[in-house]
Design an enzyme around this catalytic site. Structure first.
Site, short mmCIF file in Angstrom:
data_model
loop_
_atom_site.label_atom_id
_atom_site.label_comp_id
_atom_site.label_asym_id
_atom_site.label_seq_id
_atom_site.Cartn_x
_atom_site.Cartn_y
_atom_site.Cartn_z
N ASP A 156 0.84 41.05 55.85
CA ASP A 156 2.28 41.25 55.99
C ASP A 156 2.54 42.73 56.25
O ASP A 156 2.21 43.58 55.43
CB ASP A 156 2.92 40.82 54.66
CG ASP A 156 4.44 40.74 54.74
OD1 ASP A 156 5.00 39.87 54.08
OD2 ASP A 156 5.04 41.58 55.44
N ASP B 194 5.89 39.98 62.22
CA ASP B 194 5.20 40.99 61.41
C ASP B 194 4.30 40.41 60.32
O ASP B 194 3.96 41.10 59.37
CB ASP B 194 6.23 41.92 60.77
CG ASP B 194 7.15 41.19 59.81
OD1 ASP B 194 7.08 39.94 59.73
OD2 ASP B 194 7.95 41.85 59.13
N GLU B 195 3.91 39.17 60.43
CA GLU B 195 3.00 38.62 59.43
C GLU B 195 2.21 37.45 60.02
O GLU B 195 2.66 36.77 60.94
CB GLU B 195 3.77 38.13 58.19
CG GLU B 195 4.72 37.00 58.49
CD GLU B 195 5.40 36.47 57.24
OE1 GLU B 195 4.71 35.88 56.39
OE2 GLU B 195 6.62 36.63 57.14
#
Length: 394
Positions: free
Chosen positions: A12, A106-107
DNA sequence: TCTGGGGTCCTAGGACCC
DNA sequence: TCTGGGGTCCTAGGACCC
Protein backbone atom coordinates in the site's frame (compact mmCIF):
# COMPACT_ATOMS: atom_id res chain seq x y z
CA UNK A 1 0.96 -22.68 -7.79
CA UNK A 2 0.44 -26.01 -6.06
CA UNK A 3 1.72 -25.25 -2.61
CA UNK A 4 -0.87 -25.55 0.12
CA UNK A 5 0.50 -22.55 1.94
CA UNK A 6 0.58 -19.27 0.12
CA UNK A 7 2.42 -16.12 1.03
CA UNK A 8 0.60 -12.98 0.00
CA UNK A 9 1.96 -9.45 0.18
CA UNK A 10 -0.39 -6.48 0.26
CA UNK A 11 1.55 -3.37 -0.66
CA UNK A 12 0.00 0.00 0.00
CA UNK A 13 1.63 3.25 -1.11
CA UNK A 14 1.33 5.75 1.75
CA UNK A 15 -0.43 9.09 1.13
CA UNK A 16 0.04 8.30 -2.53
CA UNK A 17 -1.03 11.52 -4.31
CA UNK A 18 0.93 13.61 -1.79
CA UNK A 19 3.96 11.32 -2.12
CA UNK A 20 3.90 11.82 -5.90
CA UNK A 21 3.92 15.59 -5.48
CA UNK A 22 6.78 15.32 -3.00
CA UNK A 23 8.70 13.07 -5.41
CA UNK A 24 8.41 15.89 -7.93
CA UNK A 25 9.20 18.64 -5.45
CA UNK A 26 11.01 17.32 -2.36
CA UNK A 27 10.81 20.74 -0.66
CA UNK A 28 7.15 19.93 0.08
CA UNK A 29 8.05 16.98 2.29
CA UNK A 30 7.78 18.62 5.70
CA UNK A 31 5.07 21.13 4.84
CA UNK A 32 1.49 20.13 5.68
CA UNK A 33 0.10 19.30 2.26
CA UNK A 34 -3.37 18.53 0.94
CA UNK A 35 -4.24 17.35 -2.56
CA UNK A 36 -7.51 18.44 -4.15
CA UNK A 37 -9.97 21.12 -3.22
CA UNK A 38 -7.55 23.82 -4.36
CA UNK A 39 -10.47 25.95 -5.51
CA UNK A 40 -11.20 26.37 -1.82
CA UNK A 41 -14.20 24.03 -2.01
CA UNK A 42 -14.73 20.32 -2.10
CA UNK A 43 -12.76 17.66 -0.28
CA UNK A 44 -9.17 16.54 -0.03
CA UNK A 45 -8.22 13.36 -1.83
CA UNK A 46 -5.05 12.99 0.25
CA UNK A 47 -3.08 14.65 3.01
CA UNK A 48 0.59 14.01 3.69
CA UNK A 49 1.73 12.90 7.13
CA UNK A 50 2.86 16.41 8.10
CA UNK A 51 -0.79 17.46 7.65
CA UNK A 52 -2.20 14.34 9.34
CA UNK A 53 -0.45 15.40 12.55
CA UNK A 54 -3.04 18.17 12.71
CA UNK A 55 -5.90 15.72 12.23
CA UNK A 56 -6.29 16.47 8.53
CA UNK A 57 -7.34 13.40 6.54
CA UNK A 58 -8.52 12.20 3.15
CA UNK A 59 -12.12 12.96 2.17
CA UNK A 60 -12.19 15.85 4.63
CA UNK A 61 -13.76 19.07 3.39
CA UNK A 62 -11.33 21.87 2.70
CA UNK A 63 -13.14 24.07 5.22
CA UNK A 64 -12.53 21.70 8.07
CA UNK A 65 -8.96 20.92 7.00
CA UNK A 66 -8.20 24.65 6.96
CA UNK A 67 -9.70 25.04 10.40
CA UNK A 68 -7.49 22.25 11.80
CA UNK A 69 -4.38 23.41 9.98
CA UNK A 70 -4.51 27.03 8.74
CA UNK A 71 -1.09 26.84 7.05
CA UNK A 72 -2.11 23.77 4.97
CA UNK A 73 -0.76 23.98 1.44
CA UNK A 74 -3.22 22.84 -1.20
CA UNK A 75 -2.28 21.43 -4.57
CA UNK A 76 -4.63 20.51 -7.41
CA UNK A 77 -4.92 16.85 -8.41
CA UNK A 78 -2.37 15.96 -11.11
CA UNK A 79 -3.72 12.68 -12.34
CA UNK A 80 -1.26 12.05 -15.20
CA UNK A 81 1.59 12.24 -12.67
CA UNK A 82 -0.09 9.71 -10.37
CA UNK A 83 -0.75 7.36 -13.28
CA UNK A 84 2.92 7.48 -14.19
CA UNK A 85 4.09 6.82 -10.64
CA UNK A 86 1.56 4.01 -10.29
CA UNK A 87 2.94 2.42 -13.45
CA UNK A 88 6.46 2.59 -11.99
CA UNK A 89 5.18 0.87 -8.87
CA UNK A 90 3.48 -2.01 -10.66
CA UNK A 91 6.34 -2.38 -13.16
CA UNK A 92 8.70 -2.74 -10.23
CA UNK A 93 6.52 -5.42 -8.62
CA UNK A 94 6.44 -7.26 -11.93
CA UNK A 95 10.19 -7.86 -11.63
CA UNK A 96 9.33 -10.39 -8.88
CA UNK A 97 6.30 -12.18 -10.27
CA UNK A 98 3.35 -11.86 -12.62
CA UNK A 99 0.98 -12.86 -9.81
CA UNK A 100 -0.12 -9.29 -9.14
CA UNK A 101 -3.64 -8.04 -8.60
CA UNK A 102 -3.94 -4.26 -8.49
CA UNK A 103 -6.58 -3.21 -5.95
CA UNK A 104 -6.47 0.47 -6.89
CA UNK A 105 -4.04 3.02 -8.27
CA UNK A 106 -1.85 2.79 -5.17
CA UNK A 107 -2.14 -0.72 -3.77
CA UNK A 108 -1.92 -4.28 -4.89
CA UNK A 109 -1.92 -7.90 -3.81
CA UNK A 110 1.05 -10.00 -4.81
CA UNK A 111 1.21 -13.78 -4.48
CA UNK A 112 4.88 -14.20 -3.57
CA UNK A 113 4.74 -17.97 -2.93
CA UNK A 114 6.57 -19.06 -6.06
CA UNK A 115 9.06 -16.23 -5.98
CA UNK A 116 10.00 -16.75 -2.33
CA UNK A 117 10.50 -20.51 -2.57
CA UNK A 118 12.32 -20.69 0.75
CA UNK A 119 13.58 -17.09 0.80
CA UNK A 120 12.85 -15.04 3.89
CA UNK A 121 9.64 -13.06 3.27
CA UNK A 122 10.49 -10.30 5.69
CA UNK A 123 13.88 -9.56 4.07
CA UNK A 124 12.27 -9.43 0.64
CA UNK A 125 9.57 -7.07 1.93
CA UNK A 126 12.26 -4.82 3.38
CA UNK A 127 14.03 -4.71 0.05
CA UNK A 128 10.79 -3.87 -1.80
CA UNK A 129 10.05 -1.12 0.67
CA UNK A 130 13.50 0.45 0.45
CA UNK A 131 13.68 0.09 -3.36
CA UNK A 132 10.33 1.84 -3.82
CA UNK A 133 11.45 4.66 -1.58
CA UNK A 134 14.92 5.04 -3.12
CA UNK A 135 14.07 4.57 -6.79
CA UNK A 136 10.67 6.25 -6.98
CA UNK A 137 10.33 8.22 -3.73
CA UNK A 138 7.28 6.12 -2.89
CA UNK A 139 6.90 5.20 0.78
CA UNK A 140 4.80 2.11 1.42
CA UNK A 141 3.39 -0.24 4.03
CA UNK A 142 3.53 -3.97 3.45
CA UNK A 143 1.39 -6.71 4.93
CA UNK A 144 2.58 -10.31 4.75
CA UNK A 145 0.09 -13.11 5.38
CA UNK A 146 -1.21 -16.47 4.16
CA UNK A 147 -4.19 -14.86 2.37
CA UNK A 148 -5.48 -11.61 0.87
CA UNK A 149 -7.65 -10.47 3.73
CA UNK A 150 -4.96 -10.93 6.39
CA UNK A 151 -2.37 -9.29 4.14
CA UNK A 152 -4.63 -6.27 3.69
CA UNK A 153 -5.28 -5.98 7.41
CA UNK A 154 -1.56 -6.39 8.08
CA UNK A 155 -0.55 -3.57 5.74
CA UNK A 156 -3.01 -1.30 7.55
CA UNK A 157 -1.53 -2.29 10.91
CA UNK A 158 1.38 0.10 10.81
CA UNK A 159 1.38 3.22 8.68
CA UNK A 160 3.37 4.83 7.28
CA UNK A 161 6.19 2.59 6.15
CA UNK A 162 5.41 -0.43 8.30
CA UNK A 163 5.93 -4.07 7.55
CA UNK A 164 3.62 -6.41 9.44
CA UNK A 165 3.32 -10.17 9.35
CA UNK A 166 -0.06 -11.75 10.17
CA UNK A 167 -0.01 -15.49 10.74
CA UNK A 168 -2.93 -17.83 11.26
CA UNK A 169 -1.71 -18.48 14.78
CA UNK A 170 -1.61 -14.77 15.66
CA UNK A 171 -5.18 -14.04 14.54
CA UNK A 172 -6.49 -14.06 18.10
CA UNK A 173 -3.75 -11.81 19.46
CA UNK A 174 -3.36 -9.36 16.55
CA UNK A 175 -6.59 -9.36 14.52
CA UNK A 176 -9.24 -9.93 17.15
CA UNK A 177 -8.46 -6.88 19.32
CA UNK A 178 -8.91 -4.55 16.31
CA UNK A 179 -12.06 -2.40 16.33
CA UNK A 180 -14.80 -3.65 14.01
CA UNK A 181 -14.63 -0.42 11.98
CA UNK A 182 -11.08 -1.35 10.99
CA UNK A 183 -12.30 -4.47 9.21
CA UNK A 184 -12.02 -4.17 5.44
CA UNK A 185 -15.54 -4.19 3.97
CA UNK A 186 -17.31 -2.99 7.10
CA UNK A 187 -18.21 0.65 6.63
CA UNK A 188 -19.92 3.43 8.48
CA UNK A 189 -23.48 2.22 7.80
CA UNK A 190 -22.82 -1.28 9.12
CA UNK A 191 -20.72 -0.41 12.15
CA UNK A 192 -23.60 1.01 14.25
CA UNK A 193 -25.72 -2.04 13.43
CA UNK A 194 -23.01 -4.43 14.56
CA UNK A 195 -22.44 -2.41 17.72
CA UNK A 196 -26.13 -2.78 18.45
CA UNK A 197 -25.45 -6.51 18.60
CA UNK A 198 -22.58 -5.89 21.01
CA UNK A 199 -19.94 -6.40 18.32
CA UNK A 200 -17.15 -3.91 18.86
CA UNK A 201 -14.06 -5.81 17.74
CA UNK A 202 -13.20 -8.28 15.00
CA UNK A 203 -12.96 -10.91 17.74
CA UNK A 204 -16.56 -10.14 18.77
CA UNK A 205 -17.65 -10.80 15.19
CA UNK A 206 -15.72 -14.08 15.02
CA UNK A 207 -17.31 -15.42 18.19
CA UNK A 208 -20.84 -14.04 17.75
CA UNK A 209 -23.24 -16.92 18.23
CA UNK A 210 -26.37 -15.90 16.32
CA UNK A 211 -25.75 -15.97 12.55
CA UNK A 212 -29.40 -15.14 11.81
CA UNK A 213 -29.11 -11.81 13.56
CA UNK A 214 -25.82 -11.17 11.81
CA UNK A 215 -27.24 -11.83 8.37
CA UNK A 216 -29.88 -9.17 8.92
CA UNK A 217 -27.02 -6.70 8.56
CA UNK A 218 -24.44 -8.57 6.53
CA UNK A 219 -26.78 -10.43 4.16
CA UNK A 220 -25.30 -13.16 2.02
CA UNK A 221 -21.82 -12.01 2.96
CA UNK A 222 -22.24 -13.04 6.61
CA UNK A 223 -20.41 -16.33 6.23
CA UNK A 224 -17.51 -14.75 4.39
CA UNK A 225 -17.13 -11.96 6.96
CA UNK A 226 -17.13 -14.43 9.84
CA UNK A 227 -14.58 -16.58 8.04
CA UNK A 228 -12.39 -13.52 7.54
CA UNK A 229 -12.69 -12.66 11.21
CA UNK A 230 -11.24 -16.12 11.85
CA UNK A 231 -8.40 -15.31 9.48
CA UNK A 232 -9.71 -17.40 6.56
CA UNK A 233 -9.96 -16.06 3.01
CA UNK A 234 -9.94 -18.52 0.12
CA UNK A 235 -9.99 -15.83 -2.61
CA UNK A 236 -6.84 -16.21 -4.73
CA UNK A 237 -4.81 -13.33 -6.07
CA UNK A 238 -6.26 -12.83 -9.53
CA UNK A 239 -3.62 -11.57 -11.93
CA UNK A 240 -6.09 -11.50 -14.81
CA UNK A 241 -7.61 -8.38 -13.33
CA UNK A 242 -4.56 -6.36 -14.31
CA UNK A 243 -5.71 -3.60 -16.61
CA UNK A 244 -9.24 -4.94 -16.78
CA UNK A 245 -12.35 -2.86 -16.30
CA UNK A 246 -15.89 -3.60 -15.10
CA UNK A 247 -16.99 -0.08 -15.94
CA UNK A 248 -15.68 3.24 -17.18
CA UNK A 249 -17.32 6.40 -15.91
CA UNK A 250 -16.92 10.14 -15.76
CA UNK A 251 -18.66 12.30 -13.22
CA UNK A 252 -18.44 15.93 -12.30
CA UNK A 253 -19.70 18.06 -9.46
CA UNK A 254 -21.12 21.43 -10.40
CA UNK A 255 -20.79 24.24 -7.95
CA UNK A 256 -22.80 26.31 -8.50
CA UNK A 257 -25.19 23.59 -9.67
CA UNK A 258 -26.42 23.42 -13.24
CA UNK A 259 -29.82 24.98 -13.56
CA UNK A 260 -31.16 24.57 -17.07
CA UNK A 261 -31.63 21.83 -19.61
CA UNK A 262 -29.17 23.28 -22.13
CA UNK A 263 -26.31 23.69 -19.65
CA UNK A 264 -26.91 20.21 -18.33
CA UNK A 265 -26.95 18.74 -21.81
CA UNK A 266 -23.67 20.43 -22.68
CA UNK A 267 -22.10 19.05 -19.54
CA UNK A 268 -23.49 15.61 -20.30
CA UNK A 269 -22.04 15.75 -23.78
CA UNK A 270 -18.56 16.50 -22.44
CA UNK A 271 -18.78 13.58 -20.02
CA UNK A 272 -20.04 11.19 -22.70
CA UNK A 273 -17.27 12.30 -25.02
CA UNK A 274 -14.60 11.50 -22.42
CA UNK A 275 -16.13 8.15 -21.58
CA UNK A 276 -16.14 7.18 -25.24
CA UNK A 277 -12.54 8.34 -25.61
CA UNK A 278 -11.44 6.18 -22.68
CA UNK A 279 -13.44 3.25 -23.98
CA UNK A 280 -11.61 3.42 -27.31
CA UNK A 281 -8.23 3.92 -25.60
CA UNK A 282 -8.86 0.74 -23.62
CA UNK A 283 -9.85 -1.20 -26.76
CA UNK A 284 -13.21 -2.00 -25.22
CA UNK A 285 -16.82 -1.89 -26.27
CA UNK A 286 -19.75 -1.48 -23.91
CA UNK A 287 -23.20 -3.00 -23.89
CA UNK A 288 -24.71 -0.77 -21.20
CA UNK A 289 -24.71 2.92 -20.53
CA UNK A 290 -25.97 4.76 -17.45
CA UNK A 291 -26.65 8.40 -16.68
CA UNK A 292 -27.10 9.66 -13.17
CA UNK A 293 -27.48 12.97 -11.45
CA UNK A 294 -27.39 14.19 -7.90
CA UNK A 295 -29.50 16.97 -6.51
CA UNK A 296 -28.53 19.49 -3.87
CA UNK A 297 -29.80 17.21 -1.12
CA UNK A 298 -27.24 14.64 -2.33
CA UNK A 299 -29.93 12.32 -3.63
CA UNK A 300 -28.89 10.37 -6.70
CA UNK A 301 -31.17 9.19 -9.48
CA UNK A 302 -29.99 7.01 -12.31
CA UNK A 303 -31.20 5.40 -15.48
CA UNK A 304 -29.52 2.69 -17.46
CA UNK A 305 -29.93 1.18 -20.91
CA UNK A 306 -28.51 -1.93 -22.47
CA UNK A 307 -27.92 -2.16 -26.18
CA UNK A 308 -28.54 -5.40 -27.99
CA UNK A 309 -24.91 -5.16 -29.09
CA UNK A 310 -21.57 -3.84 -27.85
CA UNK A 311 -20.46 -0.46 -29.06
CA UNK A 312 -17.77 2.17 -28.77
CA UNK A 313 -19.39 4.54 -31.27
CA UNK A 314 -19.89 8.08 -30.08
CA UNK A 315 -23.14 8.58 -31.98
CA UNK A 316 -24.72 5.50 -30.45
CA UNK A 317 -23.52 6.27 -26.92
CA UNK A 318 -24.54 9.90 -27.15
CA UNK A 319 -27.97 9.06 -28.57
CA UNK A 320 -28.71 6.88 -25.54
CA UNK A 321 -27.06 9.18 -22.99
CA UNK A 322 -29.23 12.04 -24.17
CA UNK A 323 -32.36 9.90 -24.20
CA UNK A 324 -31.68 8.61 -20.69
CA UNK A 325 -31.05 12.13 -19.50
CA UNK A 326 -34.32 13.33 -21.05
CA UNK A 327 -36.26 10.80 -19.03
CA UNK A 328 -34.44 11.87 -15.85
CA UNK A 329 -34.44 15.62 -16.32
CA UNK A 330 -36.28 17.82 -13.87
CA UNK A 331 -36.19 21.59 -13.55
CA UNK A 332 -34.10 21.38 -10.42
CA UNK A 333 -30.49 22.21 -9.61
CA UNK A 334 -28.06 19.51 -10.70
CA UNK A 335 -25.10 19.17 -8.33
CA UNK A 336 -23.50 16.22 -10.10
CA UNK A 337 -23.78 14.46 -13.42
CA UNK A 338 -22.29 11.12 -14.31
CA UNK A 339 -22.07 8.97 -17.43
CA UNK A 340 -20.72 5.46 -17.23
CA UNK A 341 -20.54 2.41 -19.42
CA UNK A 342 -20.45 -1.19 -18.28
CA UNK A 343 -20.89 -4.71 -19.57
CA UNK A 344 -17.54 -4.27 -21.27
CA UNK A 345 -15.92 -6.59 -23.73
CA UNK A 346 -12.50 -6.57 -25.32
CA UNK A 347 -12.91 -5.32 -28.89
CA UNK A 348 -10.97 -8.18 -30.47
CA UNK A 349 -13.08 -10.74 -28.62
CA UNK A 350 -16.27 -9.51 -30.23
CA UNK A 351 -17.46 -11.11 -33.41
CA UNK A 352 -18.99 -8.66 -35.82
CA UNK A 353 -22.63 -9.56 -35.52
CA UNK A 354 -24.15 -7.58 -38.32
CA UNK A 355 -22.35 -6.57 -41.41
CA UNK A 356 -24.04 -3.21 -41.62
CA UNK A 357 -22.42 -2.04 -44.77
CA UNK A 358 -19.87 -2.99 -47.33
CA UNK A 359 -17.79 0.05 -48.17
CA UNK A 360 -17.21 -1.19 -51.71
CA UNK A 361 -20.91 -0.89 -52.47
CA UNK A 362 -20.76 2.84 -51.98
CA UNK A 363 -19.11 5.50 -54.08
CA UNK A 364 -17.52 7.02 -50.97
CA UNK A 365 -16.92 6.26 -47.34
CA UNK A 366 -19.01 9.29 -46.53
CA UNK A 367 -22.09 7.92 -48.24
CA UNK A 368 -21.59 4.57 -46.62
CA UNK A 369 -21.54 6.26 -43.27
CA UNK A 370 -24.60 8.35 -44.02
CA UNK A 371 -26.54 5.27 -44.98
CA UNK A 372 -25.40 3.44 -41.87
CA UNK A 373 -26.40 6.31 -39.64
CA UNK A 374 -29.86 6.45 -41.12
CA UNK A 375 -30.19 2.70 -40.58
CA UNK A 376 -29.19 3.14 -36.98
CA UNK A 377 -31.62 6.00 -36.54
CA UNK A 378 -34.46 3.96 -37.97
CA UNK A 379 -33.51 1.15 -35.65
CA UNK A 380 -33.61 3.48 -32.67
CA UNK A 381 -36.89 5.10 -33.67
CA UNK A 382 -38.43 1.68 -33.88
CA UNK A 383 -37.09 0.61 -30.50
CA UNK A 384 -38.11 3.89 -28.87
CA UNK A 385 -41.56 3.59 -30.40
CA UNK A 386 -41.86 0.06 -29.10
CA UNK A 387 -40.78 1.16 -25.65
CA UNK A 388 -43.23 4.06 -25.72
CA UNK A 389 -46.22 1.82 -26.33
CA UNK A 390 -45.21 -0.98 -23.98
CA UNK A 391 -47.10 0.64 -21.09
CA UNK A 392 -50.25 0.73 -23.15
CA UNK A 393 -52.88 -1.33 -21.30
CA UNK A 394 -54.24 -2.58 -24.61
C1' DT B 1 -17.79 20.66 8.01
C1' DC B 2 -21.17 19.93 4.19
C1' DT B 3 -19.97 16.02 1.03
C1' DG B 4 -14.32 14.73 -5.28
C1' DG B 5 -13.87 11.35 -8.67
C1' DG B 6 -12.57 6.94 -9.69
C1' DG B 7 -14.25 2.42 -9.00
C1' DT B 8 -16.28 -2.72 -7.19
C1' DC B 9 -19.77 -5.63 -5.56
C1' DC B 10 -24.37 -6.70 -3.63
C1' DT B 11 -29.53 -6.73 -3.32
C1' DA B 12 -34.15 -7.14 -4.71
C1' DG B 13 -37.73 -7.16 -7.93
C1' DG B 14 -39.33 -8.07 -12.55
C1' DA B 15 -39.22 -10.08 -17.29
C1' DC B 16 -38.53 -13.98 -19.70
C1' DC B 17 -37.38 -18.76 -20.86
C1' DC B 18 -37.61 -23.80 -20.37
C1' DT C 1 -58.06 -21.75 -14.67
C1' DC C 2 -54.25 -21.83 -12.01
C1' DT C 3 -49.65 -21.71 -11.83
C1' DG C 4 -43.59 -25.23 -10.21
C1' DG C 5 -38.82 -24.47 -10.00
C1' DG C 6 -34.51 -23.14 -11.92
C1' DG C 7 -31.88 -20.00 -14.35
C1' DT C 8 -30.42 -15.66 -16.67
C1' DC C 9 -30.55 -10.96 -17.65
C1' DC C 10 -31.88 -6.31 -16.67
C1' DT C 11 -32.59 -2.25 -13.69
C1' DA C 12 -32.25 1.07 -9.63
C1' DG C 13 -30.26 1.87 -5.60
C1' DG C 14 -26.89 1.41 -2.00
C1' DA C 15 -22.60 0.14 0.72
C1' DC C 16 -17.98 0.32 0.53
C1' DC C 17 -13.13 1.33 -0.91
C1' DC C 18 -9.06 4.46 -2.17
Amino acid sequence: MNKAYRIIFHIDLNAFFASCEIALNPALKDIPLGIGGSSGKGVLTTANYAARKYGVSSAMSVGEARRLCPQLKLLPVNFPLYKEKSQQFFDYLATYTDQIEPASIDEGYVDMTDYLDGKDALSVAKKIQSDLKRQFSLPCSIGIAPNRFLAKMASDYEKPEGITVFRKRTVKTMLWPMPIEAMHGIGKKTVPNLKLLGIHTIGDLATYDDPDKLSKFLGNSTESFVQKAWGHDPTPVDASRQGSHQSIGQSKTYDPPLMGYVDALNALEALTFRVQERLVEADLKAKSIAVSWRDEAFKTTSKQFSFSFHTDALDELWFEAERLFDTLFEERPIALLSVSVSNLEQKDRLVTQIDIYDVDQYPSKHEALEDTLSKINRHYQKSVLKKGTSDDPS
